[in-house]
Each structure stands twice: as C-alpha cells, then as structure tokens.
Design a protein around this motif. Structure first.
Motif, PDB file in Angstrom:
ATOM      1  N   UNK A  98     -16.830  -1.730 -13.177  1.00 46.94           N
ATOM      2  CA  UNK A  98     -16.430  -1.234 -11.927  1.00 46.94           C
ATOM      3  C   UNK A  98     -16.624   0.109 -11.759  1.00 46.94           C
ATOM      4  N   UNK A  99     -17.506   0.664 -10.430  1.00 46.84           N
ATOM      5  CA  UNK A  99     -17.912   1.920 -10.465  1.00 46.84           C
ATOM      6  C   UNK A  99     -17.291   2.506  -9.126  1.00 46.84           C
ATOM      7  N   UNK A 100     -16.467   3.444  -9.047  1.00 53.08           N
ATOM      8  CA  UNK A 100     -15.718   3.915  -7.852  1.00 53.08           C
ATOM      9  C   UNK A 100     -16.462   5.187  -7.381  1.00 53.08           C
ATOM     10  N   UNK A 101     -17.006   5.225  -6.369  1.00 52.77           N
ATOM     11  CA  UNK A 101     -17.310   6.486  -5.833  1.00 52.77           C
ATOM     12  C   UNK A 101     -16.179   7.150  -4.777  1.00 52.77           C
ATOM     13  N   UNK A 102     -15.403   7.686  -5.250  1.00 52.13           N
ATOM     14  CA  UNK A 102     -14.221   7.899  -4.502  1.00 52.13           C
ATOM     15  C   UNK A 102     -13.495   9.145  -5.190  1.00 52.13           C
ATOM     16  N   UNK A 103     -12.652   9.786  -4.414  1.00 46.26           N
ATOM     17  CA  UNK A 103     -11.923  10.837  -4.810  1.00 46.26           C
ATOM     18  C   UNK A 103     -10.639  10.162  -5.413  1.00 46.26           C
ATOM     19  N   UNK A 113      -7.554   0.335  -9.399  1.00 44.90           N
ATOM     20  CA  UNK A 113      -8.601  -0.317 -10.205  1.00 44.90           C
ATOM     21  C   UNK A 113      -8.166   0.431 -11.485  1.00 44.90           C
ATOM     22  N   UNK A 114      -8.031   1.570 -12.033  1.00 43.83           N
ATOM     23  CA  UNK A 114      -7.662   2.094 -13.049  1.00 43.83           C
ATOM     24  C   UNK A 114      -6.227   1.396 -13.653  1.00 43.83           C
ATOM     25  N   UNK A 115      -5.228   1.001 -12.775  1.00 44.05           N
ATOM     26  CA  UNK A 115      -4.154   0.324 -13.196  1.00 44.05           C
ATOM     27  C   UNK A 115      -4.518  -1.062 -13.720  1.00 44.05           C
ATOM     28  N   UNK A 139       0.753  -1.065  -0.082  1.00 44.72           N
ATOM     29  CA  UNK A 139       0.062   0.060  -0.081  1.00 44.72           C
ATOM     30  C   UNK A 139       0.784   1.287   0.025  1.00 44.72           C
ATOM     31  N   UNK A 140       0.483   2.350  -0.707  1.00 47.26           N
ATOM     32  CA  UNK A 140       1.114   3.729  -0.718  1.00 47.26           C
ATOM     33  C   UNK A 140      -0.252   4.483  -0.974  1.00 47.26           C
ATOM     34  N   UNK A 141       0.163   5.785  -0.532  1.00 47.18           N
ATOM     35  CA  UNK A 141      -0.872   6.743  -0.782  1.00 47.18           C
ATOM     36  C   UNK A 141      -1.554   6.760  -2.243  1.00 47.18           C
ATOM     37  N   UNK A 142      -0.633   6.394  -3.123  1.00 48.07           N
ATOM     38  CA  UNK A 142      -0.923   6.609  -4.370  1.00 48.07           C
ATOM     39  C   UNK A 142      -1.743   5.383  -4.975  1.00 48.07           C
ATOM     40  N   UNK A 143      -1.512   4.200  -4.404  1.00 51.61           N
ATOM     41  CA  UNK A 143      -1.928   2.842  -5.013  1.00 51.61           C
ATOM     42  C   UNK A 143      -2.154   1.984  -3.878  1.00 51.61           C
ATOM     43  N   UNK A 144      -2.944   0.741  -4.260  1.00 50.09           N
ATOM     44  CA  UNK A 144      -3.109  -0.296  -3.416  1.00 50.09           C
ATOM     45  C   UNK A 144      -3.250  -1.631  -4.195  1.00 50.09           C
ATOM     46  N   UNK A 145      -2.475  -2.024  -4.985  1.00 46.32           N
ATOM     47  CA  UNK A 145      -2.597  -3.109  -5.945  1.00 46.32           C
ATOM     48  C   UNK A 145      -3.002  -4.525  -5.344  1.00 46.32           C
ATOM     49  N   UNK A 146      -2.527  -4.749  -4.355  1.00 51.90           N
ATOM     50  CA  UNK A 146      -2.947  -5.943  -3.385  1.00 51.90           C
ATOM     51  C   UNK A 146      -4.267  -5.903  -3.143  1.00 51.90           C
ATOM     52  N   UNK A 147      -4.970  -4.989  -2.581  1.00 52.07           N
ATOM     53  CA  UNK A 147      -6.349  -4.635  -2.231  1.00 52.07           C
ATOM     54  C   UNK A 147      -7.000  -5.200  -3.466  1.00 52.07           C
ATOM     55  N   UNK A 148      -6.714  -4.466  -4.763  1.00 54.03           N
ATOM     56  CA  UNK A 148      -7.432  -4.823  -6.077  1.00 54.03           C
ATOM     57  C   UNK A 148      -7.362  -6.235  -6.267  1.00 54.03           C
ATOM     58  N   UNK A 149      -6.193  -6.725  -6.239  1.00 52.60           N
ATOM     59  CA  UNK A 149      -5.998  -8.176  -6.778  1.00 52.60           C
ATOM     60  C   UNK A 149      -6.834  -9.044  -5.741  1.00 52.60           C
TER      61      UNK A 149
END
Length: 288
Positions: free
Chosen positions: A154-159, A167-169, A126-136
């Motif tokens: 996928x719809x993200x209600x998110x800043x 998710x974009x990655x 995890x970083x502030x920029x992304x969280x690839x393990x969470x998406x995996x």
C-alpha cells in the motif's frame, strides 16, 4: 465469538488478524446477498445508535442502510461530546436503549472515554485521527479482486491524516506493507509498525498494489505538493494491475488531477460499495 472486552472497534488493530479476515470474508458473502436483495436478518431485535458529531455522509449512510436491511433498528441521537454533558454520563443513558453505539466524531479520545464507560460496544465511524471502517471496506474490495491480502503493498500519497494512519494500524494487525510518500514535515511518527515506512521519493509508488490519497493539508503550498499529485500520466508508470483509491471527498487539481479520476486504475466508486458490506459484516461479528 468476541467477549465483552473485545467488541469495541476504535482502531483497526483492536481486532486480531483472524477476526479481521473473517469479517472481510463475510463481506464477500454479504455483497452477494445485497446484490440479490436477500440480506440475512442478522440484526433483528438489535438497536443501534448512530451518532454523527462531525459531518460526512458515506459511511454513516451505509451504516444506517445496512442496519435496516439486516432487520435492526437505527436511531440518530443528536448527542455531542465535550458540550457540557459528561461523556461517562452520556454513555450510561445510551446504554439504556442501545445494543451498539456507532459514532463519528472529531477526537479519538472521546471515543475511548465513551467505550470505557459504556456497556454497549462502540464502533469508530471516523475521527480526525483514524478511519478504520474506511480501510476495512477498502480491504474487502481488494479481497474481492485478489486471491490474498498477504504481502499487499500500500502506498499513501498523503499527509499525516486519518486515512494513512488507519492503513498503518492495519499493517500492525495484518501482513501488509505500507509506505507513506510525502514531504517529511507531514510524515506519521506517532504510530509504530514494523510494516510501515515513510519516504519523500516516489520509487515505492511504481511497485504498489494499491495507491491511496488524502486531501492536501490546510495552508500548504501547492507548489510544494504538486509533485505528489496523482495524475493519469503517473498512473501509467505504475503496475498495470494497480488499484487507485483516492479518498473521497476528492479535491481535483490538488491531490489528484481530473484525468486520474477517469483512469482505469481508479476504482474508488466500486470500492466504496464495499464500505456497506464490510460494515455490515463488522456489525454481525460484534453482535454474534
């Protein structure tokens, strides 16, 4: 088998589609092995550093538990980045002892610097920029519920925060459609994917396969963001088979209402079980 240059997992699309799908498929098998208490000893003889430089507990606990369950050795060095010791030097010291470096820290740039200097593969926990393990992990859970991932909406209600960015990655590597719904000030602009769009309107929400959220931005007006809150009544207007995965930690009364957390579409606790299985499969793939 990955070669030396392919073993880091810093962004979701660092791995090609074939590798990602094989890891997700393996996660299904490891989920069964976990439930049967019969885990393969795939990490026997492997030494993994788990460096937590930025709080949190779910995926780091899952890493530590999974490493041990698969026969590996896990240690938590209290290393810090940007705290005086050069990252390039830190990488070489860690290489003396460890086969894999799992790191949770604030800045993705620190992980890139570490990966460029270390011989051991680096996993972004995890970083502030992304969280690839969470998406995996979420994709592994979704795959356990659905026959295919192709064309998933996928719809993200998110800043513009780490969850939606991952998710974009993912949409760069896999044939997924990702839509961010939020006020325009907080739209993601720095990641290019042909499968990503951003909107201020809710229309895409009602045809989504998966809905994800993230916390409200610090200092944002609640009046401005309340229209993007996920509630039970909003979920009732969505597809009957929609999967709602609010990102923990959940702030009830902000990005989600309390009744949304008890709606049948909300499957976050069950989905987060797959964080363990997907991370285990990722570790297996890396050390293969």
């Amino acid at each position: 088998m990955p070669n030396e240059a392919e073993r880091d997992f810093l962004q979701f699309h660092d791995l090609g589609a074939d590798a990602i799908l094989s890891i997700i498929a393996r996660a299904q098998i490891l989920a069964e092995a976990w439930n049967d208490r019969d885990m393969p000893q795939s990490l026997a003889g492997k030494r993994v550093a788990l460096i937590v430089d930025d709080g949190g507990w779910r995926n780091t606990t899952a890493f530590e538990l999974g490493i041990q369950a698969m026969g590996g050795v896990c240690a938590r060095p209290p290393a810090r980045f940007g705290a005086g010791e050069a990252t390039a030097d830190l990488a070489k010291y860690l290489d003396n002892w460890f086969d894999v470096l799992v790191v949770r820290t604030r800045e993705l740039s620190a992980l890139r610097e570490l990966a460029s200097s270390a011989d051991a593969p680096v996993i972004n926990a995890r970083t502030r920029s992304n969280h690839p393990c969470e998406t995996l992990g979420d994709l592994a859970y979704i795959r356990s519920k659905r026959a295919r991932l192709d064309g998933l909406k996928i719809v993200a209600l998110s800043p513009a925060a780490n969850i939606v960015r991952s998710w974009i990655e993912a949409s760069i590597a896999l044939p997924l459609q990702v839509t961010q719904i939020y006020p325009e000030d907080w739209h993601v602009r720095e990641i290019a994917s042909p499968n990503f769009t951003a909107s201020t309107g809710l229309d895409a929400l009602f045809d989504a396969d998966v809905i994800v959220t993230d916390c409200w931005p610090d200092g944002a007006s609640g009046d401005r963001l309340l229209g993007y809150q996920v509630s039970a009544s909003l979920l009732e207007r969505c597809r009957p088979d929609v999967i709602f995965l609010p990102c923990p930690p959940v702030t009830r009364g902000q990005e989600v209402s309390a009744d949304a957390m008890s709606h049948p579409a909300c499957q976050s606790p069950r989905a987060k079980a797959y964080l363990l299985h997907a991370q285990n499969a990722l570790l297996e793939w890396i050390v293969a």
